[in-house]
Design a protein around this motif. Structure first.
Motif, PDB file in Angstrom:
ATOM      1  N   TRP A 122       0.823  -1.201   0.000  1.00 47.29           N
ATOM      2  CA  TRP A 122       0.000   0.000   0.000  1.00 47.29           C
ATOM      3  C   TRP A 122       0.868   1.266   0.000  1.00 47.29           C
ATOM      4  O   TRP A 122       0.560   2.242  -0.694  1.00 47.29           O
ATOM      5  CB  TRP A 122      -0.935   0.001   1.205  1.00 47.29           C
ATOM      6  N   ALA A 123       1.943   1.251   0.781  1.00 48.89           N
ATOM      7  CA  ALA A 123       2.827   2.420   0.831  1.00 48.89           C
ATOM      8  C   ALA A 123       3.435   2.704  -0.535  1.00 48.89           C
ATOM      9  O   ALA A 123       3.530   3.863  -0.966  1.00 48.89           O
ATOM     10  CB  ALA A 123       3.923   2.201   1.865  1.00 48.89           C
ATOM     11  N   THR A 165       0.233   3.198   7.142  1.00 44.42           N
ATOM     12  CA  THR A 165       1.208   2.121   6.936  1.00 44.42           C
ATOM     13  C   THR A 165       2.441   2.214   7.823  1.00 44.42           C
ATOM     14  O   THR A 165       3.224   1.257   7.875  1.00 44.42           O
ATOM     15  CB  THR A 165       1.687   2.106   5.469  1.00 44.42           C
ATOM     16  N   ALA A 197      -0.485   8.028   3.619  1.00 46.81           N
ATOM     17  CA  ALA A 197       0.199   6.729   3.544  1.00 46.81           C
ATOM     18  C   ALA A 197       0.968   6.447   4.820  1.00 46.81           C
ATOM     19  O   ALA A 197       0.948   5.319   5.338  1.00 46.81           O
ATOM     20  CB  ALA A 197       1.139   6.709   2.334  1.00 46.81           C
ATOM     21  N   LEU A 248       0.636   4.068  -2.986  1.00 43.25           N
ATOM     22  CA  LEU A 248       0.347   5.477  -2.728  1.00 43.25           C
ATOM     23  C   LEU A 248       1.516   6.371  -3.102  1.00 43.25           C
ATOM     24  O   LEU A 248       1.330   7.511  -3.543  1.00 43.25           O
ATOM     25  CB  LEU A 248      -0.029   5.657  -1.261  1.00 43.25           C
TER      26      LEU A 248
END
Length: 232
Positions: A32-33, A63, A59, A36
């Motif tokens: 996810w990091a 995260t 983010a 983004l």
């Protein structure tokens, strides 16, 4: 796009034996990091700095991974766990793996290269948990940075760096760079630089002792020959 995502997830699965399926990997904070960050970096390059920073903060909140929107990141980048900090001018190549609590930190702009304050991580490098890679240095391809190492100088290709300050082990490149090395740290005492130096010194002492014994034998043999000649 779907094929690229599948390839990326498979590259993570090859480095992390924990997930059973690709769906599990989609829950990883590092995935996810990075996703983004791709968006934030696109906005950053478009000089939409506020929106890029906003996404960066969102983010980081979700995260615990802080990647500056200006950082340049290649393919198949994998952050295993969180609490990672990557600075603005960092450049990361392809197939790089970073573990938790790693910092790719910068130097004072007046001390480093103009506009370049953070490290360049080359393709295939592995940075172990807690490592600090600081300044506009270059970590060579397939290099391994051991857990908790502090790196402030360039790292040669394929080298394994451990300690504070980080120093290269004395192991040949082909012994450590053939397969993926989790956490970038060899799990063997024989790869510790201090242990290796002691072993080398011990070998040198043994060689000196052997040579000294040979010289004493030659001297004794020469004295015997001289006495025999005197008697004759």
């Amino acid at each position: 796009m779907l094929a690229g995502l599948v390839s990326y997830l498979d590259s993570i699965k090859a480095r992390d034996p924990a997930p059973r399926t690709r769906w599990e990997i989609l829950l990883y904070p590092g995935v996810w990091a990075l996703g983004l960050h791709r968006l934030a970096h696109w906005l950053f390059r478009g000089e939409l700095y506020f929106l890029a920073r906003l996404i960066n903060h969102v983010a980081r909140f979700f995260t615990a991974i802080d990647i500056h929107p200006g950082a340049v990141i290649g393919r198949n980048f994998f952050i295993d766990h969180g609490f990672v900090v990557i600075g603005e001018t960092a450049v990361i190549g392809d197939d790089v793996t970073i573990y938790q609590q790693v910092t790719l930190g910068g130097t004072n702009p007046t001390n480093g290269e103009p506009g370049k304050r953070h490290p360049t991580i080359s393709d295939g490098a592995i940075i172990g948990s807690g490592a600090q890679v600081l300044g506009p240095i270059v970590v060579g391809p397939r290099a391994r940075i051991g857990a908790n190492a502090v790196v402030t100088r360039d790292v040669p290709e394929g080298a394994t760096m451990v300690g504070i300050p980080a120093r290269s082990t004395l192991v040949a490149v082909e012994r450590t760079s053939g397969n993926f090395l989790p956490y970038g740290t060899p799990c063997s005492e024989t790869l510790d630089p201090a242990t290796q130096k002691l072993e080398i010194l011990q070998c040198e002492v043994e060689q000196l002792r052997k040579r000294l014994a040979e010289l004493l034998e030659e001297r004794a043999a020469g004295e015997v020959s001289e006495r025999e000649r005197d008697r004759a």
